[in-house]
Design a protein around this motif. Structure first.
Motif, PDB file in Angstrom:
ATOM      1  N   MET A   1      26.613 -34.930 -28.918  1.00 24.73           N
ATOM      2  CA  MET A   1      25.699 -35.247 -27.810  1.00 24.73           C
ATOM      3  C   MET A   1      26.370 -34.898 -26.486  1.00 24.73           C
ATOM      4  SD  MET A   1      24.070 -38.920 -26.787  1.00 24.73           S
ATOM      5  CE  MET A   1      23.260 -39.028 -28.360  1.00 24.73           C
ATOM      6  N   GLN A   2      25.673 -34.241 -25.610  1.00 21.36           N
ATOM      7  CA  GLN A   2      26.254 -33.817 -24.341  1.00 21.36           C
ATOM      8  C   GLN A   2      25.662 -34.618 -23.203  1.00 21.36           C
ATOM      9  OE1 GLN A   2      26.314 -29.650 -23.677  1.00 21.36           O
ATOM     10  NE2 GLN A   2      26.773 -29.811 -21.506  1.00 21.36           N
ATOM     11  N   LEU A 125      37.255 -35.446 -21.140  1.00 20.31           N
ATOM     12  CA  LEU A 125      35.811 -35.679 -21.151  1.00 20.31           C
ATOM     13  C   LEU A 125      35.065 -34.536 -21.830  1.00 20.31           C
ATOM     14  CD1 LEU A 125      35.222 -37.120 -17.554  1.00 20.31           C
ATOM     15  CD2 LEU A 125      35.208 -38.384 -19.711  1.00 20.31           C
ATOM     16  N   MET A 126      35.481 -33.293 -21.566  1.00 16.42           N
ATOM     17  CA  MET A 126      34.784 -32.151 -22.133  1.00 16.42           C
ATOM     18  C   MET A 126      35.072 -31.989 -23.621  1.00 16.42           C
ATOM     19  SD  MET A 126      32.702 -29.686 -21.906  1.00 16.42           S
ATOM     20  CE  MET A 126      32.404 -29.568 -20.131  1.00 16.42           C
ATOM     21  N   ILE A 131      31.365 -33.982 -21.857  1.00 17.70           N
ATOM     22  CA  ILE A 131      30.905 -34.446 -20.542  1.00 17.70           C
ATOM     23  C   ILE A 131      31.479 -33.532 -19.474  1.00 17.70           C
ATOM     24  CG2 ILE A 131      30.961 -36.320 -18.846  1.00 17.70           C
ATOM     25  CD1 ILE A 131      31.217 -38.265 -21.184  1.00 17.70           C
ATOM     26  N   ARG A 132      30.630 -32.997 -18.620  1.00 18.06           N
ATOM     27  CA  ARG A 132      31.063 -32.138 -17.518  1.00 18.06           C
ATOM     28  C   ARG A 132      30.683 -32.779 -16.198  1.00 18.06           C
ATOM     29  NH1 ARG A 132      28.806 -28.416 -14.189  1.00 18.06           N
ATOM     30  NH2 ARG A 132      26.789 -28.632 -15.222  1.00 18.06           N
ATOM     31  N   SER A 205      33.749 -42.233 -15.574  1.00 22.08           N
ATOM     32  CA  SER A 205      33.714 -43.509 -16.291  1.00 22.08           C
ATOM     33  C   SER A 205      32.286 -43.893 -16.659  1.00 22.08           C
ATOM     34  CB  SER A 205      34.353 -44.607 -15.432  1.00 22.08           C
ATOM     35  OG  SER A 205      35.712 -44.319 -15.156  1.00 22.08           O
ATOM     36  N   LYS A 206      31.357 -43.689 -15.726  1.00 20.44           N
ATOM     37  CA  LYS A 206      29.955 -44.014 -15.995  1.00 20.44           C
ATOM     38  C   LYS A 206      29.390 -43.101 -17.082  1.00 20.44           C
ATOM     39  CE  LYS A 206      28.733 -45.916 -11.450  1.00 20.44           C
ATOM     40  NZ  LYS A 206      27.879 -45.750 -10.236  1.00 20.44           N
ATOM     41  N   ALA A 207      29.713 -41.802 -17.005  1.00 24.01           N
ATOM     42  CA  ALA A 207      29.214 -40.860 -18.006  1.00 24.01           C
ATOM     43  C   ALA A 207      29.795 -41.177 -19.375  1.00 24.01           C
ATOM     44  CB  ALA A 207      29.563 -39.432 -17.600  1.00 24.01           C
ATOM     45  N   LEU A 208      31.075 -41.553 -19.417  1.00 20.32           N
ATOM     46  CA  LEU A 208      31.713 -41.888 -20.688  1.00 20.32           C
ATOM     47  C   LEU A 208      31.089 -43.140 -21.294  1.00 20.32           C
ATOM     48  CD1 LEU A 208      33.922 -41.295 -22.735  1.00 20.32           C
ATOM     49  CD2 LEU A 208      35.506 -42.618 -21.314  1.00 20.32           C
TER      50      LEU A 208
END
Length: 222
Positions: A1-2, A125-126, A131-132, A205-208
């Motif tokens: 999932m991206q 993250l990537m 996550i980018r 942090s929020k995206a993670l």
């Protein structure tokens, strides 16, 4: 999932190709070759030539990306080389100015620690979560202040007398020693860079957390 964090002004990205020989990539390669030239000129005491070469490399930062978008020739090589050239340009300027005695050691250490932190965080993250974090507008402004500061310090003009606020030799401009005016651009760029680091950390942090929440929800649905 991206999971991708996009700013409101982000334009849809073009699909990157595997092409190598494009006009944009040629521009990027020329910029890359100008970095050791500027570095060598600085160490050789040719400040004006080094400053011009550095400034041209920094000022054309937007050119390769603009050409790639206008000609619809965004490539994976260009996406890799463009930020690499920016980082190498700063590293070369920092090391060169440190060698010729115009750069305090603490600024070098701060820039290195920040870059290592951001690169390691982005890679984690990537690679681990796809996550980018897009480049922040503040980050672009910070980069320009840093480049102007480095360019001015390479030229080493104008030279002024320090404010004499402190006696610390590692704070040019604030102490009473002669200093190059462009150190103030460098200070502003550093402050903005630290601000961007905090912004990236919060966004990451929020995206993670969101990625983990979705992954956990998907697991519970099975």
């Amino acid at each position: 999932m991206q999971t991708t964090i996009e700013t409101q002004n982000s334009a849809p990205s073009l699909e990157a190709s595997d092409r190598i020989f494009t006009a944009a990539n040629v521009i990027t390669f020329i910029r890359l070759c100008m970095i050791p030239v500027s570095f060598g000129l600085l160490l050789d005491g040719k400040d004006i030539a080094a400053g011009i070469c550095f400034s041209l490399t920094a000022a054309t930062d937007f050119l390769d990306g603009m050409v790639a978008r206008k000609t619809n020739t965004v490539t994976k090589l260009g996406q890799f080389l463009d930020p690499l050239v920016d980082r190498l340009l700063i590293i070369a300027a920092v090391v060169g100015l440190l060698i010729v005695g115009r750069m305090p050691v603490w600024i070098v250490v701060l820039i290195i620690i920040r870059d290592v932190y951001l690169i390691a965080g982005a890679a984690y993250l990537m690679k681990g979560h796809h996550i980018r974090i897009p480049v922040s507008y503040i980050g672009k402004v910070a980069m320009w202040f840093l480049c102007i500061g480095f360019g001015g310090l390479i030229l080493n003009v104008p030279i002024l007398m320090g404010l004499g606020i402190v006696d610390a030799a590692f704070l040019p401009g604030f102490n009473a020693n002669p200093y190059c005016f462009f150190i103030w651009f460098l200070y502003i760029g550093l402050l903005l860079s630290l601000t961007v680091t905090v912004v990236y950390t919060v966004r990451g942090s929020k995206a993670l957390a969101e990625s983990n929440r979705r992954a956990k929800g998907a697991g519970n649905d099975r």
